[in-house]
Design an enzyme around this catalytic site. Structure first.
Site, mmCIF file in Angstrom:
data_model
loop_
_atom_site.group_PDB
_atom_site.id
_atom_site.type_symbol
_atom_site.label_atom_id
_atom_site.label_comp_id
_atom_site.label_asym_id
_atom_site.label_seq_id
_atom_site.Cartn_x
_atom_site.Cartn_y
_atom_site.Cartn_z
ATOM 1 N N LYS A 150 0.840 -1.199 0.000
ATOM 2 C CA LYS A 150 0.000 0.000 0.000
ATOM 3 C C LYS A 150 0.877 1.253 0.000
ATOM 4 C CE LYS A 150 -3.994 1.785 2.595
ATOM 5 N NZ LYS A 150 -4.913 1.493 3.719
ATOM 6 N N SER A 225 -9.440 1.791 2.585
ATOM 7 C CA SER A 225 -8.477 2.603 1.876
ATOM 8 C C SER A 225 -7.409 1.787 1.142
ATOM 9 C CB SER A 225 -7.785 3.560 2.863
ATOM 10 O OG SER A 225 -7.096 2.848 3.876
ATOM 11 N N SER A 249 -10.339 -1.036 6.320
ATOM 12 C CA SER A 249 -9.618 -0.705 5.087
ATOM 13 C C SER A 249 -8.902 -1.869 4.422
ATOM 14 C CB SER A 249 -8.614 0.417 5.362
ATOM 15 O OG SER A 249 -9.286 1.599 5.690
#
Length: 596
Positions: A150, A225, A249
């Protein structure tokens, strides 16, 4: 003060109106010039970040094509089809070359990002790392496995912007602890993936790199996210990736993109070197964790990470190695379950997924016990929103100063920016009509003092103990429940704080929780959605109905939960659900093929 002095010295002198007019006009022009200069600088920062990404992806494309031309006999599809456990075995025994795997996944990742815009950076250091790995005599459990990370995982020499212009241009000085451990265990980070602006959103879009799309339906969001991770893995461009989770997320993108993911207990994996726009949140627990195509991949990854190297690099991580005996156990489980939390009613397919999974588990010999989460309205307002934004979100808003605001985030930020008095007035008058929205407004007024913050922390601890007491009273091992889904249409998640309650709960409790895909949206589910009214039939429920529409064929998952520090049990439960689901699928597909 100057004007007073002038008037004392020249009492009968009048200021020429033309001078005043010139001063006013000059000030206005100066302000406009300053604003234009700031906007221009911002635009230049954004354009520079985009140019860097394009240059990095071009370099990645060149390397991939060059390898493909020089090695036409490499069976790309065969490599991409291998599950992680088989891929690792072939790499370690030498029947697959590390180069063939790395460059194959480079090529596939480029294909996926061309479709859904999920990559933010290429990590060219991966080539040198691969060469170093080949020279080593000892081969780690993730030897030569290409992995994605990420965007906010620190990687030396690269940016961790969190989707904000505020952090652009600041390069990481060293790798995050988890990246260091992954490298030590043989894994090769090769790309970074997209996030929503600030990461405080369940969508995946920001003004720097744009909107990421769902690999199964480009009208849908991949979630957030960790949406870039979900889209890349769901599209086949990575075999193993890493996300983070403070409200769902990891689990929401896993649900939306049809993959597996686990949010561990906070502290089971090191958070050192994981960037964030806001630090110091205590009563809502963040965590990082792996995302992959299947549960065995998650287990292999957790086993590799929970090693002496991580315990040495970050002594705050408890030295608890992965417990194989728990993950491999076949003992029947006592499983609590619920298909609604009483606060948010998810679309019909999500309830069906839980009920069908419950029946499979019962048939397999497990005991299923109804379980009700406690006081969800209280959880959302008093524990989650006040825990996440005890100062009314001012710390987060600071990071947006001078930045463009992503359209997906505008609904949230517009509420955060309201004056506290106005929030209180609106909450008072809206309470009888739309109690959930009124509760959100009241909670976003903040806490007001350190004393109240301590009370809020204490309240979260008390709630956790009450929840555990209920769990123990029923003698539960694990819990089965819904997760937000199926993938929502683009543009809705910024307006739907309520839909996250199923994942938010386990960040407050700090329980490990994972997602497993179990079915797909059917035409019947879509028909039932047309009659959906939710628990409140309010604005949020109407938005959920619109957001979930048009989802036929999309993956549908369930959530599996265990008590703190029981990641192995959580994964064991996830594996059981995955195995039973696949057996059911095979038994259903088999007769159809024979009939044909």
């Amino acid at each position: 003060m100057i004007a007073e002095r002038l008037s004392l010295q020249l009492p009968h002198t009048k200021v020429d109106p033309r001078i005043l007019s010139a001063l006013v006009c000059g000030s206005a022009l100066a302000l406009l010039a300053l604003k234009w200069t700031r906007q221009r600088r911002l635009q230049q920062k954004l354009e520079e970040a985009r140019r860097k990404r394009e240059h990095a992806l071009m370099e990645m494309r060149t390397m991939s094509l060059q390898f493909k031309e020089q090695n036409p006999s490499v069976q790309l599809e065969a490599i991409l089809s291998l599950p992680l456990t088989e891929l690792v075995e072939k790499l370690r025994e030498g029947s697959l070359s590390p180069e063939s795997v790395l460059y194959t996944y480079m090529g596939k990742a480029l294909e996926v990002t061309h479709e859904v815009n999920c990559l933010t950076d290429f990590l060219p250091e991966c080539v040198a790392q691969l060469q170093d790995l080949k020279k080593q005599k000892q081969r780690g459990p993730l030897y030569s496995v290409p992995i994605s990370i990420k965007e906010h995982y620190d990687y030396k020499g690269h940016n961790s912007s969190c989707g904000l212009a505020y952090f652009l241009g600041t390069l990481a000085q060293e790798d995050s602890v988890v990246v260091q451990v992954l490298k030590k265990q043989g894994a090769i980070p090769f790309v970074k993936t997209n996030v929503p602006q600030s990461m405080f959103n369940f969508d995946c879009s920001n003004p720097i790199f744009g909107q990421t799309l769902n690999p199964h339906n480009h009208k849908k969001t991949p979630g957030g996210s960790s949406g870039g991770e979900g889209a890349l893995i769901g599209g086949g461009g990575a075999i193993l990736g890493f996300g983070s989770d403070i409200a769902g997320s990891i689990r929401v993108p896993s649900s939306f993109c049809g993959i597996c993911g686990i949010k561990p207990t906070e502290g089971r994996l090191s958070l050192c070197g994981i960037s964030s726009p806001v630090y110091g949140i205590k009563s809502v627990h963040p965590a990082i964790g792996p995302m992959a195509r299947d549960v065995d991949s998650l287990a292999l990854c957790m086993k590799a990470l929970l090693c002496d190297h991580m315990f040495h690099l970050d002594p705050t991580v408890p030295p608890i190695p992965f417990r194989d005996e728990v993950y491999c156990s076949t003992e029947p489980l006592r499983i609590g379950y619920y298909d609604t939390d009483g606060f948010t009613l998810l679309p019909p397919c999500m309830k069906r997924a839980v009920q069908e999974t419950k029946k499979l588990l019962e048939k397999a010999g497990h005991t299923l016990i109804p379980f009700n989460p406690l006081r969800m309205e209280y959880v959302v307002g008093e524990l989650f929103l006040k825990g996440l934004f005890p100062e009314g979100a001012s710390a987060l808003l600071e990071k947006f100063e001078g930045d463009l605001i992503d359209p997906n985030l505008k609904p949230q930020l517009s509420v955060y920016k309201l004056p506290q008095l106005l929030k209180r007035i609106l909450a008072f008058f809206l309470r009888p009509v739309v109690p959930r929205i009124a509760g959100e407004l009241k909670a976003l007024c903040g806490i007001g003092s350190a004393k109240n913050l301590w009370k809020q922390h204490a309240a979260a601890e008390v709630y956790c103990q009450e929840f555990i007491a209920e769990w123990k009273k029923l003698r539960l091992d694990v819990v089965l429940c819904p997760v937000m889904g199926p993938a929502f249409n683009l543009g809705y998640l910024g307006k739907l704080v309520a839909s996250g309650t199923y994942t938010v709960l386990y960040n407050i409790l700090n329980f490990p929780a994972g997602v497993v895909p179990v079915t797909n949206v059917t035409e019947k589910d879509e028909e039932e959605l047309r009659h959906y009214k939710g628990h409140y039939n309010d604005h949020w429920d109407k938005l959920i109905k619109k957001a979930a529409a048009g989802g036929v064929g999309l993956p549908v998952g369930v959530q599996c939960v265990a008590l703190p520090w029981q990641e192995e049990l959580c994964l064991r439960f996830m594996k059981e659900v995955e195995t039973l689901t696949r057996e059911k699928s095979r038994s259903t597909i088999g007769p159809r093929i024979e009939a044909l």
